[in-house]
Write a protein that holds these residues in place. Sequence first.
Motif, mmCIF file in Angstrom:
data_model
loop_
_atom_site.group_PDB
_atom_site.id
_atom_site.type_symbol
_atom_site.label_atom_id
_atom_site.label_comp_id
_atom_site.label_asym_id
_atom_site.label_seq_id
_atom_site.Cartn_x
_atom_site.Cartn_y
_atom_site.Cartn_z
ATOM 1 N N LEU A 1 -11.593 -6.150 -25.930
ATOM 2 C CA LEU A 1 -11.870 -5.022 -25.046
ATOM 3 C C LEU A 1 -11.673 -5.370 -23.583
ATOM 4 N N GLY B 1 -13.635 -6.864 -21.493
ATOM 5 C CA GLY B 1 -14.776 -7.007 -20.590
ATOM 6 C C GLY B 1 -15.141 -8.469 -20.415
ATOM 7 N N SER C 1 -17.812 -1.063 -22.903
ATOM 8 C CA SER C 1 -16.457 -0.970 -22.377
ATOM 9 C C SER C 1 -16.078 0.455 -22.020
#
Length: 335
Positions: free
Chosen positions: A147, A149, A226
């Motif tokens: 994702l 992050g 996210s």
Amino acid sequence: MTSPYLSLVAPAYNEQDNIALFHERATKALKGVTDDYEIVFVNDGSTDGTLETLIKLQGTDPKVAVVDLSRNYGKEIALTAGLDFARGQGVIPIDVDLQDPPELIPRLVEMWEKGFQVVNARRRSRQGETFLKKWTASLFYRFMQNLGGRVTVPPSVGDFRLIDRKALEAIKSFREHHRFMKGIFASVGFNQAFVEYDREPRQAGKTSFNYWRLWNFSLEGITSFSTLPLRVFTYVGLLISLISFTYGFYILLKALFLGDPVAGFPTLFVSITFIGSVQLIGLGIIGEYLGRIFNETKRRPLYFVNSLYGGLGDNADTAQNISLALDDHQELQRA
Ligand code: UDP
Ligand code: MG
């Protein structure tokens, strides 16, 4: 405030047939480490005899404490309630269905005593679970990894772990309603270690997580950590506009040079439905986030406690305040 060395936190929803054996194995494992421990059960609005079984158990073993919630809140919140009340210097969330073997506790404690503040139990294998469940689980973890992050949720790690008081206080300060505990655990950081084990099949009863619930659970995980899905749609839009611009240019040239007999119904149909559905998906994704914003802004209490059994009085004030008023909790934190 008395604080035991270790707290076990076990959320229980309709687990009456698992409690006795869980208690026996957990007690044995804990006694091998220390005599200074407590086992905090959270009754998450069970509809079977779970609460009665727990109260009876509490009567025979003073190390047992029970938090009885006012209704079924789901595992994430039940676990949160247990963590709020637990008094130990080290706290271990664990499932009552014995899928997290209590026999691993000494190894968790060993790493903790070496100075690690969070000791994660990592599954080496998952017995008694279908191929599809394992596959979807691994797909989800892979997705979470990518994702982009800063927080990476470690794969094959459930809620079973040992958390030091300092890390626990950090975790307790997360009061969001859409709770993805694995993500919260991972996001506080601190000094983390891993211990491997084999996940066993459920002892009795059946899992309350079917695929639809797992899918929703994954949505919580993604949306709470996210905003990538939102951003993806900017790029999808850019891509589609680029394609339609090129195609439009081509159609224009064709009409100019070759004339424009009425045709193109299929193209029209396909492009309208395609764009329409892409927009709907985009709206749906915005809706997922919007709904969560709506729920969080209400700032409702996370849970209500019906009653407490066993020696949880010390923390009752703190935890009840946490559940009754978020502002109070923030006061407590500042103090
Ligand atoms: N649980 C809970 N509330 C719920 C559902 C589950 O407290 O609404 C508890 C359950 O009693 C067990 C743990 O959460 O101790 C894990 O649940 P389950 O075994 O159903 O999940 P799985 O192991 O299949 O992920
Ligand atoms: Mg289970």
